[in-house]
Design a protein around this motif. Structure first.
Motif, mmCIF file in Angstrom:
data_model
loop_
_atom_site.group_PDB
_atom_site.id
_atom_site.type_symbol
_atom_site.label_atom_id
_atom_site.label_comp_id
_atom_site.label_asym_id
_atom_site.label_seq_id
_atom_site.Cartn_x
_atom_site.Cartn_y
_atom_site.Cartn_z
ATOM 1 N N LEU A 49 -23.791 68.871 -28.643
ATOM 2 C CA LEU A 49 -22.817 68.905 -27.554
ATOM 3 C C LEU A 49 -23.093 67.835 -26.508
ATOM 4 O O LEU A 49 -22.169 67.294 -25.896
ATOM 5 C CB LEU A 49 -22.828 70.292 -26.885
ATOM 6 C CG LEU A 49 -22.287 71.459 -27.715
ATOM 7 C CD1 LEU A 49 -22.492 72.777 -26.962
ATOM 8 C CD2 LEU A 49 -20.812 71.260 -28.036
ATOM 9 N N LYS A 50 -24.359 67.528 -26.295
ATOM 10 C CA LYS A 50 -24.703 66.511 -25.295
ATOM 11 C C LYS A 50 -24.121 65.150 -25.658
ATOM 12 O O LYS A 50 -23.840 64.333 -24.776
ATOM 13 C CB LYS A 50 -26.218 66.414 -25.150
ATOM 14 C CG LYS A 50 -26.838 67.628 -24.451
ATOM 15 C CD LYS A 50 -28.353 67.497 -24.350
ATOM 16 C CE LYS A 50 -28.953 68.700 -23.636
ATOM 17 N NZ LYS A 50 -30.449 68.619 -23.559
ATOM 18 N N THR A 51 -23.919 64.904 -26.953
ATOM 19 C CA THR A 51 -23.365 63.609 -27.370
ATOM 20 C C THR A 51 -21.890 63.484 -27.020
ATOM 21 O O THR A 51 -21.349 62.378 -27.045
ATOM 22 C CB THR A 51 -23.545 63.391 -28.889
ATOM 23 O OG1 THR A 51 -22.709 64.302 -29.619
ATOM 24 C CG2 THR A 51 -24.996 63.567 -29.297
ATOM 25 N N ILE A 52 -21.240 64.612 -26.714
ATOM 26 C CA ILE A 52 -19.826 64.551 -26.298
ATOM 27 C C ILE A 52 -19.699 64.975 -24.829
ATOM 28 O O ILE A 52 -18.660 65.484 -24.398
ATOM 29 C CB ILE A 52 -18.914 65.397 -27.206
ATOM 30 C CG1 ILE A 52 -19.354 66.855 -27.259
ATOM 31 C CG2 ILE A 52 -18.899 64.823 -28.628
ATOM 32 C CD1 ILE A 52 -18.373 67.758 -28.028
ATOM 33 N N ASN A 53 -20.795 64.797 -24.093
ATOM 34 C CA ASN A 53 -20.804 65.002 -22.636
ATOM 35 C C ASN A 53 -20.516 66.435 -22.207
ATOM 36 O O ASN A 53 -19.876 66.659 -21.180
ATOM 37 C CB ASN A 53 -19.804 64.049 -21.965
ATOM 38 C CG ASN A 53 -20.148 62.584 -22.189
ATOM 39 O OD1 ASN A 53 -21.311 62.197 -22.083
ATOM 40 N ND2 ASN A 53 -19.148 61.792 -22.539
ATOM 41 N N LEU A 97 -8.045 66.403 -37.412
ATOM 42 C CA LEU A 97 -9.490 66.601 -37.302
ATOM 43 C C LEU A 97 -9.877 68.003 -37.768
ATOM 44 O O LEU A 97 -10.899 68.159 -38.467
ATOM 45 C CB LEU A 97 -9.949 66.387 -35.858
ATOM 46 C CG LEU A 97 -11.430 66.699 -35.595
ATOM 47 C CD1 LEU A 97 -12.325 65.819 -36.460
ATOM 48 C CD2 LEU A 97 -11.771 66.520 -34.122
ATOM 49 N N VAL A 98 -9.104 68.993 -37.430
ATOM 50 C CA VAL A 98 -9.418 70.356 -37.874
ATOM 51 C C VAL A 98 -9.380 70.418 -39.399
ATOM 52 O O VAL A 98 -10.261 71.021 -40.031
ATOM 53 C CB VAL A 98 -8.447 71.377 -37.252
ATOM 54 C CG1 VAL A 98 -8.688 72.773 -37.830
ATOM 55 C CG2 VAL A 98 -8.610 71.410 -35.729
ATOM 56 N N ARG A 99 -8.380 69.780 -40.001
ATOM 57 C CA ARG A 99 -8.314 69.763 -41.468
ATOM 58 C C ARG A 99 -9.549 69.072 -42.041
ATOM 59 O O ARG A 99 -10.125 69.518 -43.049
ATOM 60 C CB ARG A 99 -7.031 69.049 -41.925
ATOM 61 C CG ARG A 99 -5.758 69.825 -41.659
ATOM 62 C CD ARG A 99 -4.584 69.247 -42.430
ATOM 63 N NE ARG A 99 -4.201 67.922 -41.939
ATOM 64 C CZ ARG A 99 -3.307 67.708 -40.966
ATOM 65 N NH1 ARG A 99 -2.730 68.734 -40.358
ATOM 66 N NH2 ARG A 99 -3.003 66.482 -40.602
ATOM 67 N N GLN A 100 -9.954 67.998 -41.390
ATOM 68 C CA GLN A 100 -11.144 67.269 -41.858
ATOM 69 C C GLN A 100 -12.385 68.156 -41.779
ATOM 70 O O GLN A 100 -13.188 68.202 -42.731
ATOM 71 C CB GLN A 100 -11.337 66.013 -40.998
ATOM 72 C CG GLN A 100 -12.601 65.222 -41.338
ATOM 73 C CD GLN A 100 -12.828 64.073 -40.363
ATOM 74 O OE1 GLN A 100 -11.882 63.582 -39.738
ATOM 75 N NE2 GLN A 100 -14.078 63.651 -40.216
ATOM 76 N N ILE A 101 -12.553 68.856 -40.660
ATOM 77 C CA ILE A 101 -13.728 69.718 -40.490
ATOM 78 C C ILE A 101 -13.726 70.836 -41.523
ATOM 79 O O ILE A 101 -14.766 71.139 -42.138
ATOM 80 C CB ILE A 101 -13.758 70.292 -39.064
ATOM 81 C CG1 ILE A 101 -14.073 69.186 -38.057
ATOM 82 C CG2 ILE A 101 -14.775 71.423 -38.948
ATOM 83 C CD1 ILE A 101 -13.958 69.616 -36.608
ATOM 84 N N GLN A 108 -14.820 62.032 -32.856
ATOM 85 C CA GLN A 108 -14.792 60.734 -33.537
ATOM 86 C C GLN A 108 -15.781 59.753 -32.932
ATOM 87 O O GLN A 108 -16.299 58.868 -33.622
ATOM 88 C CB GLN A 108 -13.365 60.172 -33.484
ATOM 89 C CG GLN A 108 -12.384 60.995 -34.311
ATOM 90 C CD GLN A 108 -10.933 60.800 -33.878
ATOM 91 O OE1 GLN A 108 -10.657 60.037 -32.936
ATOM 92 N NE2 GLN A 108 -10.015 61.469 -34.560
ATOM 93 N N GLY A 109 -16.093 59.932 -31.634
ATOM 94 C CA GLY A 109 -17.045 59.040 -30.994
ATOM 95 C C GLY A 109 -18.480 59.515 -31.071
ATOM 96 O O GLY A 109 -19.391 58.808 -30.620
#
Length: 475
Positions: A203-207, A173-177, A134-135
């Motif tokens: 992946l880098k955007t979520i550290n 979130l899984v349902r959304q994806i 979400q971030g």
């Protein structure tokens, strides 16, 4: 992160933990030891194995610590809060069903399995940490959706539907994806290098610091087709470009039987700076440290030297001979001492007489490899090719009847004479014991010299006075 830094973060003061007692030596299987990080002692090459810039293939025999290394590769990939520092992908090489010969089709199939494993790891990570998704920026979210839909083998809704059920925090979130429209980030059949590059950038955007593909052994059924799988892995490792994707690192723990073939794989040979084969090798000081670290965990005291458990002068040499370079076999031989020490409370270590009695009750594990004409005693491999043929046949006969007393008459008449029964006095084939006892004793002596850690005090091939001999084999 170097191992020394990770150890400071992951280790727990044994004095703050309840002593495990004999349980610290019970399973001797890393996958069944949740407390392993508390007593893990790294093999000498461990810092090279964990190098975050390098793919490695870690070769080891059974009992050499491959699974323990695999577990610690996972552990050092977690932050102090338990959250992954990188995407951890678990992959076991398997034989492609459709391809009959190792080649490009096999490589494509293996790459497909790896990308599927990445999709598996990614959706499970997002389900655990939905706020990360979400971030993330919109472009990264689009790449996550695209990767999960395009690289899941089978129907993503059917594969990941169970994650979308219930009231788990990540279920919405899984349902959304699964229900989101999928953008074409890359053209169909794009090279894996480009696919991984897109995923790593997101992946880098979520550290998450890239991807580690972790392998611990082979699929069980694949071991039955070992040669074919070996050829497929060699073709895979020879594809140099698969190891040029920055951010995708392979950490593969594989049987040592694969080392001669895979170490000469074309791509691996050309990419030494990016991919390295490392055999697990232990030195004696490290093996002793490994035992003593586990003793500390067992008894809740740091340090706990081996001499505080047992003062027998011959114990270190015994561990060296029986354990060889196998941590599991060193620990196995100490396990009986720990159990006795725990169940017989006393203020002094186990003495030599008691130790010799205990080692007779718990002899080293023994396995006869008839095809290769060798025997495994603890962590030591004994080549039996120099044994006389009849002595070897005696050993095989005893091995097939492990735990049962076999008379010298039975060994002589069945092995040396090839009879199907033991003749009685008066029978044509009968011979008095004085005619063959010396022959049998000589060959039993040869066998003990070959297989016993201490031939002067046998624990494997034991005489039952007045009855015969017994081979005490533990598997």
């Amino acid at each position: 992160m170097k191992w020394t830094d990770a150890k400071r973060e992951a280790s727990v003061d044994p004095e703050e933990q309840a002593p495990l007692g004999p349980a610290a030596f019970a399973a001797l299987r890393a996958e069944e030891e949740p407390w392993l990080p508390e007593c893990f002692v790294p093999p000498p090459e461990f810092d090279r194995m964990v190098d975050p810039r390098r793919s490695v293939i870690i070769f080891g025999d059974p009992g050499s610590g491959k699974t323990a290394v695999h577990r610690m590769l996972e552990t050092i990939s977690l932050g102090t809060d338990g959250k992954p520092l990188r995407l951890l992908v678990h992959w076991k090489p398997a034989l492609p069903i459709s391809a009959t010969e190792a080649g490009l089709d096999w490589v494509k199939a293996m790459v497909g399995h790896i990308l599927d494993a990445c999709a598996d790891a990614l959706i499970h990570h997002l389900a655990c940490y939905p706020r990360d998704y979400q971030g993330a920026p919109t472009w990264a979210q689009a790449r996550f959706v695209w990767f999960i839909h395009r690289h899941t083998q089978g129907n993503p809704v059917l594969r990941w539907g169970p994650l979308a059920e219930g009231d788990r925090p990540g279920a919405p979130l899984v349902r959304q994806i699964l229900n989101s429209p999928v953008d074409d980030i890359l053209y169909p059949d794009a090279h894996p290098e480009y696919v991984i590059s897109e995923l790593v950038s997101a992946l880098k955007t979520i550290n998450l610091e890239g991807i580690w593909v972790l392998t611990d052994g082979l699929e069980g059924w694949a071991e039955m087709a070992f040669d074919r799988l070996c050829a497929g892995l060699k073709a895979f490792l020879s594809t140099l470009s698969l190891f040029d994707s920055f951010g995708l690192i392979y950490k593969m723990c594989l049987p040592s039987e694969l080392e001669p073939t895979l170490s000469h794989a074309g791509g691996l040979a050309r990419a030494r700076r990016r991919v390295e084969g490392i055999p697990i090798r232990w030195d004696l000081p490290t093996l002793r440290q490994l035992v003593e670290r586990r003793l500390s965990l067992a008894f809740g005291r740091e340090p706990f030297p081996l001499e505080e458990l047992c003062t027998a002068a011959g114990l270190p040499e015994w561990l060296e001979k029986v354990g060889g370079a196998s941590p599991r076999e060193w620990l196995d031989q100490v396990a009986g001492l720990v159990e006795y020490y725990t169940t017989h409370p006393q203020n002094r270590p186990i003495d030599e007489d008691t130790w010799k009695r205990l080692r007779l009750q718990r002899p080293p594990r023994l396995y006869l490899d008839d095809e290769r004409r060798r025997i495994i005693v603890g962590g030591r491999c004994v080549n039996l090719e120099d044994l006389p043929a009849k002595a070897y046949e005696m050993l095989r006969y005893l091995y097939q009847r492990s735990g049962a007393v076999v008379t010298k008459a039975e060994l002589y008449f069945r092995i040396y004479r090839g009879l199907d029964r033991i003749p009685r006095l008066g029978d044509k084939e009968y011979e008095a014991p004085k005619e063959y006892t010396g022959l049998i004793d000589t060959n039993l002596w040869r066998l003990r010299q070959a297989i016993e850690p201490d031939p002067s005090a046998p624990v494997l091939l034991v005489t039952r006075r007045g009855h015969g001999v017994v081979l005490q084999a533990r598997w």
